[in-house]
Design an enzyme around this catalytic site. Structure first.
Site, PDB file in Angstrom:
ATOM      1  N   TYR A 129       0.830  -1.211   0.000  1.00  0.00           N
ATOM      2  CA  TYR A 129       0.000   0.000   0.000  1.00  0.00           C
ATOM      3  C   TYR A 129       0.866   1.263   0.000  1.00  0.00           C
ATOM      4  O   TYR A 129       1.697   1.449   0.900  1.00  0.00           O
ATOM      5  CB  TYR A 129      -0.886  -0.016   1.239  1.00  0.00           C
ATOM      6  CG  TYR A 129      -1.727   1.214   1.447  1.00  0.00           C
ATOM      7  CD1 TYR A 129      -2.918   1.382   0.746  1.00  0.00           C
ATOM      8  CD2 TYR A 129      -1.349   2.197   2.354  1.00  0.00           C
ATOM      9  CE1 TYR A 129      -3.703   2.520   0.947  1.00  0.00           C
ATOM     10  CE2 TYR A 129      -2.128   3.326   2.561  1.00  0.00           C
ATOM     11  CZ  TYR A 129      -3.295   3.481   1.852  1.00  0.00           C
ATOM     12  OH  TYR A 129      -4.070   4.589   2.045  1.00  0.00           O
ATOM     13  N   ASN A 201       7.517  -2.171   2.808  1.00  0.00           N
ATOM     14  CA  ASN A 201       6.515  -1.156   3.136  1.00  0.00           C
ATOM     15  C   ASN A 201       5.849  -1.515   4.462  1.00  0.00           C
ATOM     16  O   ASN A 201       4.646  -1.593   4.570  1.00  0.00           O
ATOM     17  CB  ASN A 201       5.466  -1.092   2.019  1.00  0.00           C
ATOM     18  CG  ASN A 201       4.468   0.037   2.210  1.00  0.00           C
ATOM     19  OD1 ASN A 201       4.848   1.193   2.285  1.00  0.00           O
ATOM     20  ND2 ASN A 201       3.194  -0.296   2.284  1.00  0.00           N
ATOM     21  N   SER A 239       2.936  -3.499   4.263  1.00  0.00           N
ATOM     22  CA  SER A 239       3.206  -4.892   3.925  1.00  0.00           C
ATOM     23  C   SER A 239       4.622  -5.028   3.386  1.00  0.00           C
ATOM     24  O   SER A 239       5.292  -4.029   3.099  1.00  0.00           O
ATOM     25  CB  SER A 239       2.220  -5.398   2.860  1.00  0.00           C
ATOM     26  OG  SER A 239       0.885  -5.279   3.283  1.00  0.00           O
ATOM     27  N   SER A 277       0.013  -5.985   8.432  1.00  0.00           N
ATOM     28  CA  SER A 277       1.003  -6.168   7.368  1.00  0.00           C
ATOM     29  C   SER A 277       0.719  -7.429   6.569  1.00  0.00           C
ATOM     30  O   SER A 277       0.510  -8.511   7.124  1.00  0.00           O
ATOM     31  CB  SER A 277       2.416  -6.248   7.974  1.00  0.00           C
ATOM     32  OG  SER A 277       3.390  -6.337   6.958  1.00  0.00           O
ATOM     33  N   GLY A 278       0.726  -7.301   5.242  1.00  0.00           N
ATOM     34  CA  GLY A 278       0.619  -8.450   4.363  1.00  0.00           C
ATOM     35  C   GLY A 278       2.010  -8.927   3.985  1.00  0.00           C
ATOM     36  O   GLY A 278       2.705  -8.264   3.216  1.00  0.00           O
TER      37      GLY A 278
END
Length: 365
Positions: A129, A201, A239, A277-278
């Site tokens: 993102y 990120n 993420s 977070s992914g």
């Protein structure tokens, strides 16, 4: 600036010539970067592509595996990898709201390249993102930008920091982005290369660690985009997506095991613990060639001769993968530049400030 330029080395392994994922034979990387301020929007985003082999990935697939540490993210094409163990497309990194357009553009590119030989295509697209610094709702990434990234794909050195999909990303409350690294095993260990490319990120400032030292605890004087702002989310949001490549002849389940080791490298830097977070990781191997291609109505031979790394030798690959993931996260931060957008400013981690912080917590060169 990269981590090793500061005299900081991680682990005991030896980097490849470029210290990049492109040290793995045949792997190519391309970026297309959008970074501009317009009257109506801040646009700081883009696309990064990883080609596992030059040419049509659908006609020359690789064995691959996937690991999701935390699923607060999105991706396309992973279910087929889990099912068949095959990577049959380039891999693309972009922002959260551009996954669809990038996926469609990769389908069109694959169709154009493979022509009548392509029966279907399910590209792999990973996202993080960038809406703190970029007008993510404007969906500014287009098919033409994907085509441009593919046309720029090459071997050799890889640009890092504010480039491609990493243009608008934030890491440990500093400017983040794209980073890469590699490790070459000794001949006794097999002589193979492991490389990684990250789009970083994620992360809370105080959890940042470099070479094991808790530098984030003494970097509070560097302004954070999240402190004192109510409209940009909270520290730790975001993420990280990671691709690991190797020329070791791994089978799909071994690729999955390699992908899991990205978690080790991420944890060393201070990540992997945030709900928001992914953390999605993929590993592929170019070590086996001539893998079967989906050719409906014209099947090939009923069996395929393969090689595989014996488990007695796989631990060295796991260690190399952890090292090759830890370093590019820090490379992404050091290569990045300060960036302002959407009313926020994110500062880069300056080399001199990092060295001062390391000395404060006891590190010595």
């Amino acid at each position: 600036m990269r981590l090793r330029d500061l005299g900081i080395t991680l682990g005991s392994g030896t980097p490849g010539v470029y210290n990049a994922i492109t040290d793995v034979p045949g792997v190519r990387v391309g970026h297309h970067t959008l970074s501009l301020e317009t009257a109506g929007a801040s646009i700081h985003t883009g696309v990064t592509v990883i080609e596992p082999r030059a040419g049509s990935a659908h006609l020359e697939p690789c064995f691959a595996g996937v690991h999701v540490l935390n699923g607060n993210g999105d991706a396309t094409g992973l279910e087929w990898i889990r099912e068949a163990g095959l990577l049959a497309s380039p891999i693309a990194y972009t922002n959260t709201h551009s996954v669809g357009v990038v996926r469609d553009a990769l389908v069109a590119a694959e169709r154009e390249m493979a022509k009548q030989h392509t029966y279907w295509c399910m590209p792999v697209v990973l996202e993080t993102y960038d809406g703190v610094l970029s007008d993510i709702w404007g969906q500014h990434v287009t098919a033409e930008h994907v085509t441009a990234a593919l046309s720029e794909a090459c071997s050799g050195p890889v640009a890092e920091g504010n480039v491609g999909g990493g243009t608008g990303m934030i890491c440990h409350e500093f400017k983040g982005g794209i980073g890469t690294s590699s490790r070459v095993l000794s001949q006794e260990q097999g002589g193979w290369t492991v490389g990684a490319l990250v789009q970083a990120n994620y992360g809370v400032r105080e959890e940042l660690r470099v070479a094991g030292y808790p530098v984030g605890r003494v970097l509070a004087d560097v302004a954070s985009p999240f402190k004192g702002a109510s409209n940009v989310g909270a520290p730790g949001m975001g993420s990280i997506v990671i691709t690991i490549a190797t020329d070791a002849p791994l089978l799909p389940h071994q690729c999955t095991r390699l992908a899991q080791r990205a978690s080790v490298g991420l944890a060393r830097v201070g990540g992997g613990t945030e709900d928001s977070s992914g953390d999605i990781f993929l590993a592929f191997s170019v070590g086996n060639r001539n893998l079967p291609v989906a050719n409906h109505g014209h099947p090939g031979a009923p069996t395929t001769a393969l090689q595989m790394v014996n488990n007695d030798y796989i631990s060295a690959l796991f260690l190399a993968a952890a090292d090759a993931v830890e370093e590019p996260i820090l490379n992404a931060m050091l290569a990045a530049d300060d960036l302002s957008g959407c009313g926020s400013q994110v500062l880069a981690l300056k080399p001199a400030r990092l060295l001062a912080a390391l000395e404060q917590v006891g590190w010595r060169p």
